[in-house]
Design a protein around this motif. Sequence first.
Motif, PDB file in Angstrom:
ATOM      1  N   THR A 140       0.877  -1.174   0.000  1.00  0.00           N
ATOM      2  CA  THR A 140       0.000   0.000   0.000  1.00  0.00           C
ATOM      3  C   THR A 140       0.909   1.217   0.000  1.00  0.00           C
ATOM      4  O   THR A 140       1.834   1.293   0.810  1.00  0.00           O
TER       5      THR A 140
ATOM      6  N   TYR B 167       1.059   5.523  -0.249  1.00  0.00           N
ATOM      7  CA  TYR B 167       0.424   6.839  -0.296  1.00  0.00           C
ATOM      8  C   TYR B 167       1.460   7.867  -0.723  1.00  0.00           C
ATOM      9  O   TYR B 167       2.563   7.895  -0.186  1.00  0.00           O
TER      10      TYR B 167
ATOM     11  N   HIS C  97       0.190   8.761  13.003  1.00  0.00           N
ATOM     12  CA  HIS C  97      -0.082   7.578  13.825  1.00  0.00           C
ATOM     13  C   HIS C  97      -0.953   6.659  12.994  1.00  0.00           C
ATOM     14  O   HIS C  97      -1.933   7.109  12.400  1.00  0.00           O
ATOM     15  N   ASN C  98      -0.605   5.386  12.938  1.00  0.00           N
ATOM     16  CA  ASN C  98      -1.309   4.487  12.023  1.00  0.00           C
ATOM     17  C   ASN C  98      -1.619   3.154  12.671  1.00  0.00           C
ATOM     18  O   ASN C  98      -0.959   2.749  13.626  1.00  0.00           O
ATOM     19  N   GLU C  99      -2.613   2.508  12.080  1.00  0.00           N
ATOM     20  CA  GLU C  99      -2.959   1.142  12.488  1.00  0.00           C
ATOM     21  C   GLU C  99      -3.085   0.306  11.235  1.00  0.00           C
ATOM     22  O   GLU C  99      -3.875   0.640  10.355  1.00  0.00           O
TER      23      GLU C  99
ATOM     24  N   TYR D 164       0.337  -1.202  15.303  1.00  0.00           N
ATOM     25  CA  TYR D 164       0.321   0.252  15.467  1.00  0.00           C
ATOM     26  C   TYR D 164       1.726   0.753  15.133  1.00  0.00           C
ATOM     27  O   TYR D 164       2.715   0.147  15.533  1.00  0.00           O
TER      28      TYR D 164
ATOM     29  N   LEU E 172       4.254   7.208   2.020  1.00  0.00           N
ATOM     30  CA  LEU E 172       4.262   6.130   3.014  1.00  0.00           C
ATOM     31  C   LEU E 172       4.036   4.829   2.262  1.00  0.00           C
ATOM     32  O   LEU E 172       3.128   4.726   1.439  1.00  0.00           O
TER      33      LEU E 172
ATOM     34  N   PHE F  64     -16.506  -3.536   7.275  1.00  0.00           N
ATOM     35  CA  PHE F  64     -15.209  -3.065   6.806  1.00  0.00           C
ATOM     36  C   PHE F  64     -14.495  -2.182   7.827  1.00  0.00           C
ATOM     37  O   PHE F  64     -13.273  -2.228   7.965  1.00  0.00           O
TER      38      PHE F  64
ATOM     39  N   THR G 253     -10.276  -2.339   8.422  1.00  0.00           N
ATOM     40  CA  THR G 253      -9.574  -1.435   7.508  1.00  0.00           C
ATOM     41  C   THR G 253      -8.088  -1.806   7.475  1.00  0.00           C
ATOM     42  O   THR G 253      -7.438  -1.812   8.506  1.00  0.00           O
TER      43      THR G 253
ATOM     44  N   LEU H  90      -5.371  -0.325   6.427  1.00  0.00           N
ATOM     45  CA  LEU H  90      -4.413   0.677   6.882  1.00  0.00           C
ATOM     46  C   LEU H  90      -5.172   1.962   7.154  1.00  0.00           C
ATOM     47  O   LEU H  90      -5.863   2.476   6.282  1.00  0.00           O
ATOM     48  N   LYS H  91      -5.081   2.449   8.368  1.00  0.00           N
ATOM     49  CA  LYS H  91      -5.688   3.748   8.631  1.00  0.00           C
ATOM     50  C   LYS H  91      -4.721   4.581   9.443  1.00  0.00           C
ATOM     51  O   LYS H  91      -3.803   4.050  10.070  1.00  0.00           O
ATOM     52  N   GLY H  92      -4.924   5.864   9.424  1.00  0.00           N
ATOM     53  CA  GLY H  92      -3.990   6.718  10.147  1.00  0.00           C
ATOM     54  C   GLY H  92      -4.533   8.114  10.323  1.00  0.00           C
ATOM     55  O   GLY H  92      -5.515   8.502   9.706  1.00  0.00           O
ATOM     56  N   VAL H  93      -3.879   8.843  11.222  1.00  0.00           N
ATOM     57  CA  VAL H  93      -4.187  10.250  11.420  1.00  0.00           C
ATOM     58  C   VAL H  93      -2.861  10.979  11.327  1.00  0.00           C
ATOM     59  O   VAL H  93      -1.885  10.569  11.943  1.00  0.00           O
ATOM     60  N   MET H  94      -2.818  12.007  10.500  1.00  0.00           N
ATOM     61  CA  MET H  94      -1.523  12.651  10.290  1.00  0.00           C
ATOM     62  C   MET H  94      -1.645  14.165  10.327  1.00  0.00           C
ATOM     63  O   MET H  94      -2.708  14.725  10.132  1.00  0.00           O
TER      64      MET H  94
ATOM     65  N   LEU I 248      -3.354   7.158  -3.635  1.00  0.00           N
ATOM     66  CA  LEU I 248      -3.160   5.807  -3.117  1.00  0.00           C
ATOM     67  C   LEU I 248      -2.855   4.846  -4.257  1.00  0.00           C
ATOM     68  O   LEU I 248      -3.456   4.914  -5.317  1.00  0.00           O
TER      69      LEU I 248
END
Lengths: 301, 868
Positions: free
Chosen positions: A9, A11, A21-23, A63, A73, A265, A269, A271-275, A283
């Motif tokens: 994946t 980005y 921060h990602n999961e 994480y 990323l 879903f 998910t 890959l998710k994240g807050v940046m 993507l």
Amino acid sequence: MKYQLRHTTRYDYSSDVTLSHNEARLLPRDLPWQRVSDTSLVITPQPVRVRERLDFFGNRVSYFSIQELHSSLEVTLNSQITTLPRQLPPATLDLAWQNCVAQITTDTLAPVSLAEARLMMLDSDFVRSHTDLADYARQSFREDCSLVDAIQAFNRQIFEEFTYDPEHTTIATPVLDVLNSRRGVCQDFAHLAIGCLRSLGLPARYVSGYMETLPPPGQTKLQGADATHAWLAVAIPGWGWLEIDPTNGTLPDERYITLAWGRDFADVTPLKGVMNGGGKDQLSVAVDVTPLTDEHLLELF
Amino acid sequence: MYDFSQLNSEMQRRLEAYVASRQALDPKTLGFDELLQRTGRIRAHWQLVLDELSIYDREGLRSRCEEAQNLLHENGVTFNTYEDDPGKLRSWQLDSLPYVISTEEWDQLEQGLMQRSRLLEAIAEDLYGPRTLINSGLLPAELIHSFPSYLLPAVTDQPARRPMLIFHGTDLIRNAEGQWQVLCDWTQSPSGTGYALENRITLARALPGLYREAPLKRLAGFLQAQHRALASLCNSQREQPNIVLLSPGPGSPGYFEHAWLANYMNFSLVEGADLVVRDGQVSMRTLGGLRQVDVIVRQINDPWCDPLELRGDSLLGVPGLMQAARDGEVEIANALGTGILEHPALAAYLETICQRLLGESLLLDHRETLWAGDAEHLPRILAAPELWIFRDITEPAKHLRSERLSAAEQSALLNQLQKTPWRYVAQARLQAATSPVYNTRSDSFEARNINLRLFSLIEPDHLFVAPAERQYRIMPGGLAWVGEPGTLLMESHTVKDIWVMAPVPQPHISLLRQANGPIVVTRDGTDLPCRVADSLFWMGRYGERLDIRSRLLRETLGRFLQEDQSAEESGMLPDLFTALEIQSPDPLETDDPIAETDVPFKYKQLYLNYRNRLLELFEEHHADGMPWLFNHFLRNCRAVRDHLGDDAWRTVNSLRQRFNDMPRTQGIIVGQRQLEGVVTDLAAFFGLCNETMPHHYGWRFLDIGRFIERVLCTLELLKLALLSARQPGIPLWEVVLATTDNFTVYRRRYRSQLHPSAILDLLLFDETNPRSVGYMLKRLERQIQRLPQLSSSPYRNQESRLVIQATSALHLVDIDRLSDIEHSADSRAVLAQLLDQLIAPLSELTNAISHSHFSHVEAPIQLVTMQS
């Protein structure tokens, strides 16, 4: 079957990201019918902290946080997966589906956990029960029909009546829109089927993973041409969770690799994240599910 | 049957009024009374209060009550600060009559509350750990999973290191049978301890005799213990753990209390954007860089705390917070996920759970509750739905009462009850006991219903003991408010102090928190959160703008009164309107045919139009009006509430009262008087800031904000008065001097007619005059030099360069060429150039400072992958 799985994946951001921060839910589960080995998750740029844990549903969550300035990323999973044939409900299992609905709220369902079954009957972010959904499912769920037969018929019903159309949907296409347009992708069909089953009072969970695809006859398979896939599983009281794939109208077999499951879903998910920063993002995803024949295995050594 | 003969006649009269007010109530609902026994005798634990209050006659007690009310009001104690509309702000009425609980009764209540806290903690640990309550079917899975505060990411197979529930608030009433009944629990961030203490402090000041001698249990020890508990949570064993109070911000209804508590407990008051997770740790963004946070007292509800793992649309939370807590890098009180304990349907199962988890029977009764999702409960609900009050658990704050629903809404509810029963909880209606409330107007007691909130806290020394040995302690007091059972605290008009009687007089403990460790002195001030510095800066700018605008408007109103109403020329009004940045009315605005012939009428009409434009500035919704400016000032004041002294805050409240009245301003003279008041209040406010704020970075930012605003306004005013005015001349120059409050100085110094060169000397070059541009530039330069420097670069930063640029323009100008502004085009050109050279760099100063120090973080963005 034995597979080499590779899932990348990537980005690309229009402006720099200063902190994220990602999961990731990208590490496949170990299951009685699936053995996972030689797994690695490669993250670029290098994260400062990676923590792995099992989430509420038993999925493997990684994480990680990235603190260096970055404009792209990339997360790549490499893993070897050995799949075995899944068990199917014995022909002797003859449960009328309406009895099952009654049973679920009262009895023990072992080996299915009652608490999990009841959780999988509730509304979730992407799937809400509706009478239209129940009505649609009743074409297959007829009076006194056996549960397993009805599920299989329903699986084929969606496959036959819906058109696979990647242009049509977005990430959060409401289930009722999918029902009305009769179009969608695997994720929509899985959500739709889950919604129908829950509207009837049956527990259903969302499964994410991969499927081996074959190139058109006479052609070699293109790199990265495979895709992530989604299907679902229905609780059969006293037996277990039966997986169905309404996108293909089949029951998942050794060609299916399970990644994670949850209510829908949102729970899986990849890959998710807050940046901070980043602006617009682009993507790209590449998936390769390569069968490892004995010769391949030899080459590896 | 009533016998009040031991009391004096004043008190007898009040009590007789009380008896009469009880008899006026519906006899069906009448039951237990807090004050009077059935025999008519006064309950023993009330005797002391009544005796003490007997010494006050009608006027005495009323003036004491007013004193208490004023103290509360001046301190700005309000619950609902949601609206910035000052008209909607409401303070409490604080009843001078406390709610009294006897020693024996308190002992029982305390036992019940302690058990309740232990029980809720045990439930939380089970629901986020082994989940035996769900797996055994004792608690229906649907009940838990459909509640928004049950956080799946908080479920773990690791044993809990410490209790999740550090403090806990319980709302209860006494019913008409005299039994305590719990209404609900507050388990995320129970609010009210600050208010309870503030009420106690206020009443103790207003009624010192009553409070000094009373054998009532003191509150201060409880908050000290709370501080100790929070400090011991920190596992890094640092001597001075960094404890922060995480608030949703000034827009939230509890913000006053957040600021109050942060001050009292010496915590930093932060918002989500002040915190960041780096290297796995939670840090606070301060002027001196990142500072690690050890303990977070959160005032944000569960789902909003972390946009990574919880609600992605949350702008209040901190991304990565859950993982930091999971890794033990930060401790959060109460732990994330405790909101599930606020589930209104839990009550229906509490008795059984108490037996299962604690092996005890439930001591404290709660209001009868049914959950529609339970197959055994639903038929009972449907049999008589009108008997119940319904709660929808997806919107827990909403109460559905059949008598307040339309017929269509009622049938919709019944329909929903059958379709999605798991969403609905049915709670029994309650009849509450009556209790006395003092009515200041009639000087008598009235019978009303009371709600109580009581607080418990984990024993600080029990944080890390085995769960079975844990104990909670109960605050010996709390918050009581008037209203039917279940009335929200925020919706009540009257609050009361709660007295818990002690068997013997209690030693007086100062309500000022006593330190019980060495004090670490931090004098450098770099630990100031960037957001606070930002708000102080803007508080300064808006405050100053409000001041200058008020003076200018005051002068304009004065000139307006002197205008000749029917004169053709509107005099200097158009110029003053330009200075005020409002449109002058169009002279041809009227197409009235009479106006064409009747010229004086036409000008009178124009005059009225001017008047209306001016009075509009006092209106609330005018986009550039005075109340609008004030609201910006106020919002920034609130955001730094914990950095302002109490006296400074009192002046803010006085301003708020003024602006509350302002929209109703009808006449020019009233308007002038309002503005006079604003000017002096603002002077008091900034004076108090200068006197009481430590002269550290926070104060410097405030000062820089003020002087940037002042210097820019002064320059614009000079430009208008000396260069661009339609009607330049003495009247306009007088306005400039009056607006800058320099009229007297001018006259004393120059003793002559107004002359532009003298004005320029006074307002531009004289560095000893605090209103001159020269002085302001010097002050800005000095303040900017003393700000923290993050980079080690040997070069001057942008903001210093801008000030130097402006200062050199001022110093290098050829003053001789400015000598004849009135007649020489050359002079005017030189002045125009000078003013532009000053205005340009100073206009950029705000951005430069903001860029260097406030490090505005963009709102975090969500990243979600799509699936093919």
